[in-house]
Design a protein around this motif. Structure first.
Motif, short mmCIF file in Angstrom:
data_model
loop_
_atom_site.label_atom_id
_atom_site.label_comp_id
_atom_site.label_asym_id
_atom_site.label_seq_id
_atom_site.Cartn_x
_atom_site.Cartn_y
_atom_site.Cartn_z
N GLY A 98 -28.96 -39.39 -11.01
CA GLY A 98 -27.81 -38.47 -10.48
C GLY A 98 -27.61 -38.34 -9.08
N ALA A 99 -28.76 -39.00 -8.23
CA ALA A 99 -28.53 -38.83 -6.68
C ALA A 99 -27.18 -39.11 -6.28
CB ALA A 99 -29.69 -39.67 -6.14
N LEU A 100 -26.62 -38.42 -5.20
CA LEU A 100 -25.42 -38.78 -4.67
C LEU A 100 -25.46 -39.97 -3.67
CD1 LEU A 100 -24.23 -35.03 -3.60
CD2 LEU A 100 -23.45 -36.50 -5.70
N ASP A 101 -24.60 -40.69 -3.72
CA ASP A 101 -24.44 -41.97 -2.79
C ASP A 101 -23.70 -41.36 -1.56
OD1 ASP A 101 -25.59 -43.88 -4.51
OD2 ASP A 101 -23.77 -44.60 -5.48
N LEU A 102 -24.51 -40.91 -0.53
CA LEU A 102 -24.02 -40.61 0.49
C LEU A 102 -24.18 -41.38 1.74
CD1 LEU A 102 -24.83 -36.88 0.67
CD2 LEU A 102 -22.60 -37.76 0.51
N ALA A 103 -23.18 -41.99 2.26
CA ALA A 103 -23.49 -42.89 3.76
C ALA A 103 -23.81 -41.98 4.85
CB ALA A 103 -22.39 -43.69 3.97
N SER A 104 -23.27 -40.91 4.96
CA SER A 104 -23.61 -39.94 6.09
C SER A 104 -23.25 -38.53 5.78
CB SER A 104 -23.07 -40.15 7.48
OG SER A 104 -21.55 -40.06 7.28
N ALA A 105 -24.01 -37.64 6.08
CA ALA A 105 -23.61 -36.25 5.99
C ALA A 105 -23.99 -35.18 6.99
CB ALA A 105 -24.57 -35.73 4.74
N ALA A 106 -23.18 -34.52 7.59
CA ALA A 106 -23.09 -33.57 8.54
C ALA A 106 -22.32 -32.39 8.34
CB ALA A 106 -22.61 -34.38 9.95
N PRO A 107 -22.52 -31.40 9.05
CA PRO A 107 -21.98 -29.87 8.89
C PRO A 107 -20.35 -29.98 8.88
CG PRO A 107 -23.96 -29.53 10.29
CD PRO A 107 -23.85 -31.03 10.14
N ASP A 145 -30.37 -24.01 -6.58
CA ASP A 145 -30.52 -22.43 -6.64
C ASP A 145 -29.13 -21.79 -5.77
OD1 ASP A 145 -30.99 -23.26 -3.94
OD2 ASP A 145 -33.09 -22.47 -3.95
N GLY A 146 -28.41 -22.75 -5.14
CA GLY A 146 -27.24 -22.15 -4.28
C GLY A 146 -27.64 -21.68 -3.08
N VAL A 147 -28.86 -21.62 -2.65
CA VAL A 147 -29.29 -21.11 -1.60
C VAL A 147 -29.70 -22.20 -0.53
CG1 VAL A 147 -30.72 -19.26 -0.34
CG2 VAL A 147 -29.57 -18.82 -2.45
N THR A 148 -30.89 -22.99 -1.09
CA THR A 148 -31.32 -23.90 -0.25
C THR A 148 -30.61 -24.98 0.14
OG1 THR A 148 -33.43 -23.58 -1.62
CG2 THR A 148 -33.41 -25.53 -0.26
N ASP A 149 -30.65 -25.17 1.79
CA ASP A 149 -29.80 -26.01 2.43
C ASP A 149 -30.27 -27.47 2.26
OD1 ASP A 149 -28.40 -27.59 4.24
OD2 ASP A 149 -28.56 -26.11 5.71
N THR A 150 -29.56 -28.41 1.89
CA THR A 150 -30.26 -29.88 1.59
C THR A 150 -29.78 -30.74 2.47
OG1 THR A 150 -28.18 -30.33 -0.05
CG2 THR A 150 -30.20 -29.47 -0.84
N ILE A 151 -29.08 -30.47 3.61
CA ILE A 151 -28.75 -31.35 4.79
C ILE A 151 -29.57 -32.33 5.09
CG2 ILE A 151 -29.36 -29.75 6.73
CD1 ILE A 151 -26.31 -31.94 6.48
N GLY A 152 -30.94 -32.15 4.98
CA GLY A 152 -31.98 -32.94 5.17
C GLY A 152 -32.15 -34.14 4.19
#
Length: 169
Positions: free
Chosen positions: A77-86, A131-138
């Motif tokens: 179920g990993a997301l298919d993201l080409a790019s992610a930024a804030p 957990d709704g807290v941990t940032d996963t931008i990395g």
């Protein structure tokens, strides 16, 4: 003084009575005008606020809907993201969201950018773990929840979306 029923005598207002009644009506109009003007200003302000809120709420709804429909490719179920930024997210299928100048746009592969909301001063997507807290931008492919915030014309609206591909993990 004559009675109105006396033949040949006209009854009516004297000039003094007419001036007095005009003066009284003028004083009443001056007293009531600020109330009417204030009500009209309040209505105009409420109308502007409602229109602004509807415009930003529409954009937020479209953002949350796109993020909720995020797709995954593998069984985990990993997301298919080409790019992610804030301030921008693009999925592998070419759909996404981004801030272009002061316009929030919906991105679709092979299509021109579609404006969702103009005069946006801030747009932020927060990528969070289960957990709704941990940032996963990395590692955005592990994102389970997106928080979205849009600020336009001094109004800030925020929403959350759980990626459907991640539900049940």
């Amino acid at each position: 003084m004559s009675h109105p029923s006396t033949p040949g005598v006209r009854s009516g207002l004297t000039l003094l009575e007419l001036i007095a009644s005009i003066t009284i009506m003028s004083v009443i109009a001056v007293a009531v005008f600020p109330v009417i003007a204030s009500a009209a200003d309040g209505y105009a302000s409420a109308t502007r606020t409602r229109e602004r809120t509807e415009r930003v709420a529409f954009a937020l709804d479209r953002c949350v809907r796109l993020l909720r429909e995020a797709t995954g490719s593998d069984p985990a179920g990993a997301l298919d993201l080409a790019s992610a930024a804030p301030d921008r997210v693009v999925f592998a299928d070419g759909r996404g969201l981004g801030l272009s100048g002061t316009t929030l746009v919906y991105l679709e592969a092979g299509q021109p950018d579609a404006p969702l909301c103009r005069d946006v001063s801030a747009f932020e997507i927060t990528y969070l773990a289960s957990d709704g807290v941990t940032d996963t931008i990395g590692a955005p492919e592990t994102t389970q929840r997106f928080n979205v915030s849009i600020t336009a014309d001094g109004l800030t609206l925020a929403g959350s979306a759980f990626a459907r591909t991640r539900i049940g993990d």
